[in-house]
Design a protein around this motif. Structure first.
Motif, PDB file in Angstrom:
ATOM      1  N   VAL A   8       0.764  -1.182  -0.013  1.00 15.68           N
ATOM      2  CA  VAL A   8      -0.037   0.119  -0.049  1.00 15.68           C
ATOM      3  C   VAL A   8       0.937   1.155   0.038  1.00 15.68           C
ATOM      4  CG1 VAL A   8      -1.882   1.337   1.227  1.00 15.68           C
ATOM      5  CG2 VAL A   8      -1.726  -1.328   1.393  1.00 15.68           C
ATOM      6  N   SER A  12       8.881   6.015  -2.604  1.00 15.62           N
ATOM      7  CA  SER A  12      10.078   5.201  -2.724  1.00 15.62           C
ATOM      8  C   SER A  12      10.040   4.058  -1.904  1.00 15.62           C
ATOM      9  CB  SER A  12      11.422   5.850  -1.988  1.00 15.62           C
ATOM     10  OG  SER A  12      11.147   6.481  -0.887  1.00 15.62           O
ATOM     11  N   GLY A  14       7.182   2.204  -1.060  1.00 17.27           N
ATOM     12  CA  GLY A  14       6.346   1.218  -1.574  1.00 17.27           C
ATOM     13  C   GLY A  14       6.848   0.466  -2.839  1.00 17.27           C
ATOM     14  N   ASP A  32      -1.771   2.795  -5.238  1.00 17.44           N
ATOM     15  CA  ASP A  32      -1.725   4.214  -4.829  1.00 17.44           C
ATOM     16  C   ASP A  32      -2.274   4.891  -5.827  1.00 17.44           C
ATOM     17  OD1 ASP A  32      -0.606   6.667  -4.587  1.00 17.44           O
ATOM     18  OD2 ASP A  32       1.180   5.849  -3.386  1.00 17.44           O
ATOM     19  N   LEU A  55      15.011  15.586  -1.807  1.00 17.53           N
ATOM     20  CA  LEU A  55      16.314  15.794  -2.423  1.00 17.53           C
ATOM     21  C   LEU A  55      16.910  14.371  -2.936  1.00 17.53           C
ATOM     22  CD1 LEU A  55      17.338  19.046  -0.586  1.00 17.53           C
ATOM     23  CD2 LEU A  55      16.296  18.792  -3.005  1.00 17.53           C
ATOM     24  N   PRO A 178      -7.064   4.403  -4.002  1.00 14.53           N
ATOM     25  CA  PRO A 178      -6.597   4.312  -2.713  1.00 14.53           C
ATOM     26  C   PRO A 178      -7.163   3.141  -1.945  1.00 14.53           C
ATOM     27  CG  PRO A 178      -7.834   6.196  -2.948  1.00 14.53           C
ATOM     28  CD  PRO A 178      -7.777   5.478  -4.378  1.00 14.53           C
ATOM     29  N   ALA A 209       3.354   6.288   4.242  1.00 11.84           N
ATOM     30  CA  ALA A 209       3.587   7.258   5.001  1.00 11.84           C
ATOM     31  C   ALA A 209       2.664   7.864   6.006  1.00 11.84           C
ATOM     32  CB  ALA A 209       4.317   8.422   4.177  1.00 11.84           C
ATOM     33  N   ALA A 270      16.887  20.917   2.723  1.00 15.51           N
ATOM     34  CA  ALA A 270      15.537  21.556   2.711  1.00 15.51           C
ATOM     35  C   ALA A 270      15.009  21.944   4.249  1.00 15.51           C
ATOM     36  CB  ALA A 270      14.572  20.258   2.566  1.00 15.51           C
ATOM     37  N   GLY A 308       7.042  19.422   0.782  1.00 14.14           N
ATOM     38  CA  GLY A 308       6.510  18.175   0.978  1.00 14.14           C
ATOM     39  C   GLY A 308       6.241  17.758   2.415  1.00 14.14           C
ATOM     40  N   LEU A 309       5.669  16.659   2.803  1.00 15.09           N
ATOM     41  CA  LEU A 309       5.670  16.365   4.092  1.00 15.09           C
ATOM     42  C   LEU A 309       6.469  14.955   4.389  1.00 15.09           C
ATOM     43  CD1 LEU A 309       1.711  16.716   4.939  1.00 15.09           C
ATOM     44  CD2 LEU A 309       3.950  18.524   5.298  1.00 15.09           C
ATOM     45  N   ASN A 337      14.857   9.994   6.052  1.00 16.43           N
ATOM     46  CA  ASN A 337      15.702   9.513   5.295  1.00 16.43           C
ATOM     47  C   ASN A 337      15.176   8.191   4.581  1.00 16.43           C
ATOM     48  OD1 ASN A 337      18.510  10.477   6.099  1.00 16.43           O
ATOM     49  ND2 ASN A 337      17.824  10.452   8.108  1.00 16.43           N
TER      50      ASN A 337
END
Ligand SMILES: Cc1cc2nc3c(=O)[nH]c(=O)nc-3n(C[C@H](O)[C@H](O)[C@H](O)COP(=O)(O)OP(=O)(O)OC[C@H]3O[C@@H](n4cnc5c(N)ncnc54)[C@H](O)[C@@H]3O)c2cc1C
Length: 362
Positions: A8, A12, A14, A32, A55, A178, A209, A270, A308-309, A337
């Motif tokens: 789900v 990166s 998933g 997704d 980044l 979803p 996430a 960031a 982004g979060l 990370n």
């Protein structure tokens, strides 16, 4: 009979986990809603997943600790990245492991610490740099710094593009819808899509996430995460620094990454802002490198700005890598990370699955 696995989330974690599991022979389905969208930063920044906003900096060997799970995951990921890039370049030839990384010491104590790290980890490619050695690149580094030969960067857009293509090769089923809920079902797991369709699996890996918490709560697993916003910039330089050609893939000063990315272009990021609202002050501080930006950086023009979060686990160390029940796995909460730790995280998930769920079974 094959034992199917659901993943789900297609950031990166998933995508990489799905690819790794499929490479090992698991029949995989990935969910997704973003799977119908192109991987790019051109849409509104509120729509970016964490990976697209990131980044892709890999600060593995420069990690300050030398023991514990965090260090083991970093070290293993740094071993696996060259192998992953090698296999994924077939799908996106421009995908590369960009090295090295230079970390600048902001004060004397940090200079001493980085020096110590360099002497402990020479075999991992770390070398301490004196102010004189940094002078041609970053004359402000009066306390010296550290060069890490193998740390650096992976472009997170090219990474996701290549993983998506690799999933096609492995015939991973991609569902652009979803997941609404997860249910225990017989000896496995049922995925209920928002459209109501139900799919049954032997195991499910949650890589959603911040949204992972809401999927887990009805199953009585409390894994709260809090958003930490990051803003980043693409700058166009009017005048290039004197020794631009000698620049590393990533230069880190005061926690800000400076990444050359194309002719006269530099990525800067960031910010680390608790919550999900972008604020101006942290952006201005980053833009000016806390008042220490050289003139050529100050005079650059902002050509792209996004945010982004990150998903930060509450009262638990990042990341959340757990088998919560047989066949229910969590690979989330990677916080700062998630790109760096991807290969080792995917490997951990596969090992847990293979332990409890042989690829084929009766
Ligand atoms: C500005 C910024 C800079 C960063 N820089 C770096 C860096 O330099 N190096 C580094 O290693 N990390 C960096 N990070 C952190 C890194 O981006 C994250 O740790 C990583 O992207 C997390 O990946 P993920 O797959 O867990 O989450 P995401 O990439 O956010 O993916 C989660 C996916 O789950 C999907 N999803 C959510 N709910 C559902 C549902 N119900 N059903 C199906 N799918 C669902 C979403 O659509 C999304 O695509 C940065 C982050 C930010 C914001």
């Amino acid at each position: 009979m094959n034992r199917p696995v659901a993943v789900v989330g297609a950031g990166s974690l998933g995508l990489g986990t799905a690819w790794h599991l499929a490479s090992l022979g698991h029949p995989v389905t990935i969910y997704d809603p973003r799977l119908t969208q192109r991987v790019s930063r051109t849409r509104s920044s509120t729509e970016l997943n964490g990976t697209t906003a990131s980044l892709g900096v890999l600060m593995g060997h420069v990690f300050r600790r030398s023991s514990g799970r965090g260090w083991r995951l970093r070290k293993r990921s740094m071993e696996l990245w060259p192998l992953w890039i090698n296999r994924l370049q077939r799908f996106v030839p421009e995908l590369a492991l960009q090295t090295p990384l230079l970390q600048v010491a902001g004060d004397e104590a940090t200079g001493i610490r980085l020096n110590g790290l360099a002497s402990q980890r020479q075999q991992l490619g770390l070398k301490s740099l004196s102010p004189a050695e940094l002078d041609a690149i970053w004359p402000r580094a009066e306390h010296g710094g550290l060069r890490s030969e193998q740390d650096g960067r992976v472009d997170p857009l090219k990474l996701q593009q290549s993983l998506r293509r690799a999933l096609e090769e492995h015939q991973v089923t991609q569902v652009a819808e979803p997941v609404d809920t997860l249910e225990r079902h017989r000896s496995g797991w049922r995925v209920v899509r928002t459209g109501g369709q139900r799919d049954d699996f032997a195991a499910v890996v949650i890589c959603a996430a911040l949204a992972s918490s809401a999927l887990l709560a009805p199953l009585d697993h409390d894994r709260p995460m809090t958003p930490v916003l990051g803003q980043a910039l693409r700058l166009e330089l009017k005048e290039a620094p004197i020794n631009w050609q000698q620049w590393p893939a990533v230069l880190v000063d005061q926690g800000v990454n400076l990444i050359p990315d194309g002719p006269n272009q530099l990525l800067l990021g960031a910010t680390v802002e608790p919550g999900s609202e972008a604020a101006e002050d942290p952006l201005a501080l980053m833009r000016s490198l806390h008042g220490k930006a050289p003139d050529w950086l100050k005079s650059a023009t902002v050509v792209e700005h996004w945010s982004g979060l990150r998903a930060r686990p509450v009262e638990r160390p990042a990341p959340l890598l757990e088998q919560l029940e047989p066949g229910l796995l969590l690979a989330s909460g990677h916080y700062r990370n998630g790109v760096l730790l991807l290969p080792a995280s995917a490997e951990w998930i596969a090992a847990e699955l293979n332990h409890n769920l042989p690829i084929t079974g009766a």
